[in-house]
Design an enzyme around this catalytic site. Structure first.
Site, mmCIF file in Angstrom:
data_model
loop_
_atom_site.group_PDB
_atom_site.id
_atom_site.type_symbol
_atom_site.label_atom_id
_atom_site.label_comp_id
_atom_site.label_asym_id
_atom_site.label_seq_id
_atom_site.Cartn_x
_atom_site.Cartn_y
_atom_site.Cartn_z
ATOM 1 N N TYR A 47 0.816 -1.211 0.000
ATOM 2 C CA TYR A 47 0.000 0.000 0.000
ATOM 3 C C TYR A 47 0.856 1.270 0.000
ATOM 4 O O TYR A 47 0.336 2.362 -0.231
ATOM 5 C CB TYR A 47 -0.928 0.044 1.223
ATOM 6 C CG TYR A 47 -1.898 -1.107 1.321
ATOM 7 C CD1 TYR A 47 -2.099 -2.005 0.272
ATOM 8 C CD2 TYR A 47 -2.613 -1.319 2.498
ATOM 9 C CE1 TYR A 47 -2.975 -3.067 0.399
ATOM 10 C CE2 TYR A 47 -3.502 -2.381 2.627
ATOM 11 C CZ TYR A 47 -3.665 -3.256 1.582
ATOM 12 O OH TYR A 47 -4.542 -4.305 1.712
ATOM 13 N N HIS A 107 0.890 -11.627 2.172
ATOM 14 C CA HIS A 107 -0.169 -10.970 1.396
ATOM 15 C C HIS A 107 -0.788 -11.882 0.343
ATOM 16 O O HIS A 107 -2.002 -11.856 0.126
ATOM 17 C CB HIS A 107 0.392 -9.708 0.739
ATOM 18 C CG HIS A 107 -0.635 -8.656 0.490
ATOM 19 N ND1 HIS A 107 -0.335 -7.316 0.448
ATOM 20 C CD2 HIS A 107 -1.981 -8.729 0.290
ATOM 21 C CE1 HIS A 107 -1.440 -6.617 0.223
ATOM 22 N NE2 HIS A 107 -2.448 -7.453 0.122
#
Length: 274
Positions: A47, A107
């Protein structure tokens, strides 16, 4: 409300996600979320906002131990090998301005990289720098492989869950292993139109709530954790979902909307990498 993970640590059932937030917006929104009453912040290396998230927590004035902070090891990092993974965890700790991370996730199940990444994450748990470890976007086959060598069982699997992707079988599989499910994308993304669904519109009218509140309540009432996007204009609305309940028939009506429709076909972990 908090849920207890399989290592005894508690996690707030509803938090805020920071995907797409950058710079001052990320910092300010995280600060405002904590002041509004949230205690669970979710970010990720991918992010590119860990530094701002960390500063937002500091700016809120909230004691670090009152905030449940999660981040994720990125696929590109995993592909670069064990040293890159270690360096990225140290970098995450530095950027987040914290001596420890409450939850660190893999992730995506990057082929041939999960084992060494998990073993490194386990070492950080033993060192006390990471309190809990888990995974994101893992299908049952990925979990079975991980559990064949893991010393520490994942506490969470963060997967896509919304009314058109209810994940009933996957959730049951995880629960049987003692792994909590955390729902990302609760309102769908891309071409998914949750707001326009007549069943959800009818339920919103019945309960005098927004469609977003109906969806979040459906997720919460299933015993899942969720992290809707960190948007200040929705903070109060999202927290209110802990104050009402859906009738069982209405829960079943939302369950019946399932189409196994992912927000992006590429998001099927079995098709990873992109």
């Amino acid at each position: 409300m908090k849920l207890k993970l399989n290592n005894g640590i508690e996690i707030p059932q509803i938090g805020v996600g920071t995907w797409t937030l950058r710079g001052e917006v990320a910092k300010n929104n995280v600060c405002m979320a904590l002041k509004a009453g949230f205690r669970h912040i979710d970010t990720a290396q991918m992010y590119e906002n860990e530094e701002e998230v960390g500063q937002g927590i500091i700016d809120s004035g909230m004691a670090r131990e009152e905030v449940f902070l999660a981040t994720k090891v990125s696929p590109p990092t995993m592909r670069n090998g064990a040293d890159a993974v270690r360096n990225s965890i140290e970098e995450s700790l530095q950027k987040l301005k914290t001596p420890y991370i409450d939850l660190l996730l893999i992730h995506w199940p990057v082929k041939d990289c999960v084992k060494f990444t998990w073993e490194i994450m386990e070492s950080y748990v033993k060192e006390g720098k990471i309190r809990s470890i888990g995974v994101s976007n893992f299908n049952p086959n990925h979990l079975e492989d991980l559990l064949s060598y893991a010393e520490i069982r994942p506490v969470i699997n963060q997967i896509e869950v919304h009314p058109y992707m209810s994940q009933v079988e996957n959730i049951e599989f995880n629960r049987n292993l003692g792994i909590q499910i955390e729902a990302w994308g609760p309102f769908g993304q891309g071409d998914i139109d949750i707001v326009g669904n007549p069943v959800l519109q009818s339920l919103a009218k019945k309960y005098q709530k927004t469609i977003s509140q109906i969806v979040l309540r459906w997720i919460i009432q299933r015993g899942l954790i969720t992290i809707p996007r960190c948007k200040p204009n929705h903070f109060a609305e999202n927290l209110e979902v802990m104050q009402f309940a859906l009738a069982e028939d209405d829960m079943l009506a939302i369950n019946a909307l399932n189409q196994n429709h992912r927000s992006d076909p590429r998001n099927n972990p079995d098709n990873f990498p992109w």
